[in-house]
Design a protein around this motif. Structure first.
Motif, short mmCIF file in Angstrom:
data_model
loop_
_atom_site.label_atom_id
_atom_site.label_comp_id
_atom_site.label_asym_id
_atom_site.label_seq_id
_atom_site.Cartn_x
_atom_site.Cartn_y
_atom_site.Cartn_z
N PHE A 81 0.83 -1.22 0.00
CA PHE A 81 0.00 0.00 0.00
C PHE A 81 0.85 1.25 0.00
O PHE A 81 2.08 1.20 0.13
CB PHE A 81 -0.95 0.00 1.21
N ASP A 85 -2.27 6.94 1.63
CA ASP A 85 -3.64 6.43 1.60
C ASP A 85 -4.16 6.08 3.00
O ASP A 85 -5.34 5.83 3.17
CB ASP A 85 -3.74 5.18 0.72
N VAL A 86 -3.26 6.02 3.96
CA VAL A 86 -3.69 5.64 5.32
C VAL A 86 -3.34 6.78 6.27
O VAL A 86 -2.21 6.90 6.75
CB VAL A 86 -3.02 4.30 5.76
N GLU A 301 -5.68 -1.27 -8.33
CA GLU A 301 -6.53 -2.13 -7.49
C GLU A 301 -5.74 -2.75 -6.34
O GLU A 301 -6.22 -2.85 -5.22
CB GLU A 301 -7.11 -3.28 -8.32
N ALA A 304 -5.26 -0.15 -3.78
CA ALA A 304 -6.52 0.17 -3.10
C ALA A 304 -6.85 -0.93 -2.09
O ALA A 304 -7.24 -0.66 -0.95
CB ALA A 304 -7.65 0.34 -4.12
N ASP A 305 -6.67 -2.15 -2.51
CA ASP A 305 -6.93 -3.28 -1.62
C ASP A 305 -5.95 -3.27 -0.44
O ASP A 305 -6.35 -3.48 0.72
CB ASP A 305 -6.79 -4.59 -2.41
N LYS A 308 -6.94 -0.70 2.01
CA LYS A 308 -8.10 -1.13 2.80
C LYS A 308 -7.66 -2.04 3.94
O LYS A 308 -8.09 -1.88 5.09
CB LYS A 308 -9.08 -1.87 1.89
N ARG A 309 -6.80 -2.97 3.61
CA ARG A 309 -6.34 -3.93 4.64
C ARG A 309 -5.48 -3.22 5.68
O ARG A 309 -5.62 -3.47 6.89
CB ARG A 309 -5.58 -5.08 3.99
N SER A 311 -5.59 -0.05 6.45
CA SER A 311 -6.45 0.87 7.20
C SER A 311 -7.22 0.16 8.31
O SER A 311 -7.41 0.71 9.39
CB SER A 311 -7.48 1.53 6.27
N ALA A 312 -7.65 -1.06 8.02
CA ALA A 312 -8.41 -1.81 9.04
C ALA A 312 -7.53 -2.04 10.27
O ALA A 312 -7.97 -1.84 11.41
CB ALA A 312 -8.89 -3.13 8.46
#
Ligand code: TRP
Length: 330
Positions: A81, A85-86, A301, A304-305, A308-309, A311-312
């Motif tokens: 990532f 983005d985070v 993608e 982005a994925d 997402k991971r 960020s969680a």
């Protein structure tokens, strides 16, 4: 048993060189199945020195991720990532800055070195001084237990450990682990002219070089200058091609040394053999790179994925960190 978390990052400064592949990426790839890995394109870190000219940041991010994937990082297994983005990286950086003494940052050895070396840029900025703190935030945000890096980064891991200790002490909970360094085994590769491999010398071999360019660069490598005729005895210890044989042709390096010293092989032939070794190593990477180059959407993608991971994980830890500092829900 749960896997340990490791975190590492690279600044997006363009296409990677052979040295990055051997020094860092190869190591990352080996760690992928043993650990939960986060590999981060640290674009905010790049901005600490490139703030005047950020035009290439996005382009360089794509190129670097393409190099990572072509070399064998697996986006299913590892979290790949982009730092920006985070946003929790920025939040944690801010919170850590509250209790980090200025003197800790000022005494990081790379700080004064870099100020000296990059004289053409104005680096008397807040962000540049805080570079190691942002790096500490990257690592601590995921409570990473180990960080694979090169030797030059050791002072940064050391300050990260100090910051972890200080946080744990101040907020009375052993929350952050003190991360270990996993030292990248670096095989130091010279440039094709025997000097340090560096873009500014134009002597690099990069991961994205076409096979015929690789062959050409190997032909241009500097060999023993004392060797005039091909059956003169050679001195491998002053030969750039020989250094490369040591890395890419380890099984044959002893016999290469012998025939060179005896004058039984000429430099042209010796470099031909090296070129084929190097090409067979780099060609599959080159081919994958070519394919990925056409798939910008796929790279997008993956990032982005990955975001997402990441960020969680970041959101969960950040909520606990806020709570420890009494910043949580009222
Ligand atoms: N400073 C590192 C380098 O220049 C890049 C980096 C930023 C990093 N954040 C990190 C490395 C966190 C490991 C962990 O190579």
């Amino acid at each position: 048993m749960e896997k340990k978390t490791i975190f590492s990052g690279m600044r997006p400064t363009g296409r990677l060189q052979l040295g990055n592949l051997l020094g860092a990426l190869d190591n990352w790839i080996k760690l992928q199945d043993k650990y939960r890995c986060l590999f981060c394109v640290v674009d905010w870190h790049a901005l600490t020195t490139a703030y005047e000219d950020p035009a290439l940041l996005k382009e360089n991010t794509y190129e670097m991720v393409i190099d990572w994937l072509a070399a064998g990082l697996d986006p299913e297994e590892s979290i790949i990532f982009r730092q920006s983005d985070v946003k929790e990286h920025a939040e944690l950086h801010l919170l850590l800055s509250m209790f980090t003494p200025l003197s800790w940052l000022e005494r990081v050895p790379t700080y004064k070195d870099q100020l000296q070396q990059l004289k053409d840029k104005n680096l008397s900025t807040y962000g540049f001084l805080g570079y190691p703190l942002l790096m500490a935030a990257d690592i601590l945000l995921y409570r990473a237990e180990a960080v694979p890096v090169g030797e030059d980064q050791i002072p940064h891991i050391e300050i990260t450990r100090e910051i972890a200790r200080r946080f744990n002490h101040l907020y009375q909970k052993p929350y952050f682990p003190e991360p270990e360094t996993i030292l990248n085994k670096v095989k130091v590769l010279p440039g094709i002219d025997g000097r340090k491999m560096s873009k500014s010398y134009g002597n690099t071999i990069s991961m994205s070089d076409r096979p015929d360019e690789v062959r050409k660069k190997v032909r241009q490598m500097i060999t023993d200058p004392g060797r005039v005729r091909k059956n003169d005895p050679g001195n491998p210890s002053v030969c750039t091609a020989f250094t490369f044989h040591g890395v890419f042709n380890a099984e044959e390096v002893a016999s290469v040394e012998q025939v060179c010293r005896r004058g039984e092989i000429g430099c042209v032939e010796c470099k031909k053999q090296l070129a084929e070794r190097l090409v067979s190593y780099l060609e599959p990477i080159y081919e994958r790179r070519q394919a990925l180059q056409k798939e910008k959407n796929y790279i997008r993608e993956i990032l982005a994925d990955g975001a997402k991971r990441a960020s969680a994980l970041a959101a969960e830890n950040m909520a606990e960190i806020r709570e420890l500092m009494n910043l949580g829900q009222l």
